[in-house]
Design a protein around this motif. Sequence first.
Motif, PDB file in Angstrom:
ATOM      1  N   UNK A 147       0.726  -1.016  -0.147  1.00  0.00           N
ATOM      2  CA  UNK A 147      -0.436   0.077  -0.141  1.00  0.00           C
ATOM      3  C   UNK A 147       0.843   1.545  -0.295  1.00  0.00           C
ATOM      4  N   UNK A 148       0.339   1.933  -0.322  1.00  0.00           N
ATOM      5  CA  UNK A 148       1.210   3.556  -0.610  1.00  0.00           C
ATOM      6  C   UNK A 148       2.022   3.125  -1.962  1.00  0.00           C
ATOM      7  N   UNK A 149       3.527   4.009  -0.789  1.00  0.00           N
ATOM      8  CA  UNK A 149       4.605   3.547  -2.508  1.00  0.00           C
ATOM      9  C   UNK A 149       4.917   2.293  -2.885  1.00  0.00           C
ATOM     10  N   UNK A 150       4.935   1.830  -3.533  1.00  0.00           N
ATOM     11  CA  UNK A 150       5.072   0.004  -4.288  1.00  0.00           C
ATOM     12  C   UNK A 150       7.323   0.453  -4.234  1.00  0.00           C
ATOM     13  N   UNK A 151       7.060  -1.296  -4.059  1.00  0.00           N
ATOM     14  CA  UNK A 151       8.697  -1.121  -3.697  1.00  0.00           C
ATOM     15  C   UNK A 151       9.495  -0.377  -4.989  1.00  0.00           C
ATOM     16  N   UNK A 152       8.955  -0.670  -6.137  1.00  0.00           N
ATOM     17  CA  UNK A 152       9.445   0.144  -7.710  1.00  0.00           C
ATOM     18  C   UNK A 152      10.030   0.710  -7.380  1.00  0.00           C
ATOM     19  N   UNK A 153       9.018   1.803  -6.832  1.00  0.00           N
ATOM     20  CA  UNK A 153       8.948   3.018  -6.705  1.00  0.00           C
ATOM     21  C   UNK A 153      10.043   3.382  -5.304  1.00  0.00           C
ATOM     22  N   UNK A 154      10.187   2.954  -4.350  1.00  0.00           N
ATOM     23  CA  UNK A 154      11.319   3.169  -3.212  1.00  0.00           C
ATOM     24  C   UNK A 154      12.180   3.119  -4.017  1.00  0.00           C
ATOM     25  N   UNK A 155      12.383   2.352  -4.824  1.00  0.00           N
ATOM     26  CA  UNK A 155      13.630   1.439  -5.627  1.00  0.00           C
ATOM     27  C   UNK A 155      14.391   3.373  -6.174  1.00  0.00           C
ATOM     28  N   UNK A 156      13.280   3.278  -7.308  1.00  0.00           N
ATOM     29  CA  UNK A 156      13.505   4.588  -7.872  1.00  0.00           C
ATOM     30  C   UNK A 156      14.403   5.953  -6.600  1.00  0.00           C
ATOM     31  N   UNK A 157      12.923   6.023  -6.233  1.00  0.00           N
ATOM     32  CA  UNK A 157      13.640   6.990  -5.031  1.00  0.00           C
ATOM     33  C   UNK A 157      14.787   7.141  -4.976  1.00  0.00           C
ATOM     34  N   UNK A 158      15.055   5.925  -3.844  1.00  0.00           N
ATOM     35  CA  UNK A 158      16.465   5.440  -3.202  1.00  0.00           C
ATOM     36  C   UNK A 158      17.955   6.295  -4.234  1.00  0.00           C
ATOM     37  N   UNK A 159      17.364   5.505  -5.542  1.00  0.00           N
ATOM     38  CA  UNK A 159      19.077   5.558  -6.574  1.00  0.00           C
ATOM     39  C   UNK A 159      18.837   7.127  -7.375  1.00  0.00           C
ATOM     40  N   UNK A 160      17.628   7.536  -7.125  1.00  0.00           N
ATOM     41  CA  UNK A 160      17.895   9.585  -7.500  1.00  0.00           C
ATOM     42  C   UNK A 160      18.293   9.900  -6.336  1.00  0.00           C
ATOM     43  N   UNK A 161      17.847   9.606  -5.450  1.00  0.00           N
ATOM     44  CA  UNK A 161      18.782  10.451  -4.037  1.00  0.00           C
ATOM     45  C   UNK A 161      19.842  10.018  -3.147  1.00  0.00           C
ATOM     46  N   UNK A 162      20.331   8.985  -4.370  1.00  0.00           N
ATOM     47  CA  UNK A 162      21.897   8.394  -3.835  1.00  0.00           C
ATOM     48  C   UNK A 162      21.612   7.644  -1.843  1.00  0.00           C
TER      49      UNK A 162
END
Length: 123
Positions: free
Chosen positions: A59-74
């Motif tokens: 629910x909320x942010x899915x795992x792929x979106x979390x991964x993308x966010x973490x990659x974008x923010x190093x």
Amino acid sequence: MSVPPLVAIVDDDPSMREALEDLVGSLGYRAVTFGSADDYLASPERKRVRCMILDVQMPGMNGLDLQSHLVETNGAPPIIFVTSYGDDTVRRRATRNGAVAVLEKPVQESAIIGALDTALGKR
């Protein structure tokens, strides 16, 4: 004496979190669990995380979106996906963003152990 690596487990299923936490602990690593991506992002523990085991559908942010966010923010440690939704689209997106592995539930312990060894530089 060295401190064992910290592995974050992010999954909305409490029984899956518990099983993974037990497995990670049995391998001599420390584990910290989260029921959602938002819980992980809000945690001060994330600065010490050396590897993540991450579900895709939450629910909320899915795992792929979390991964993308973490990659974008190093801020992305090595990520192992454990999911019931391991189709080709999920695999491509996860691996394109650097996932160590995309494992389908029910997953064999040996597959998780191998992925953890790879993620933490044991192999």
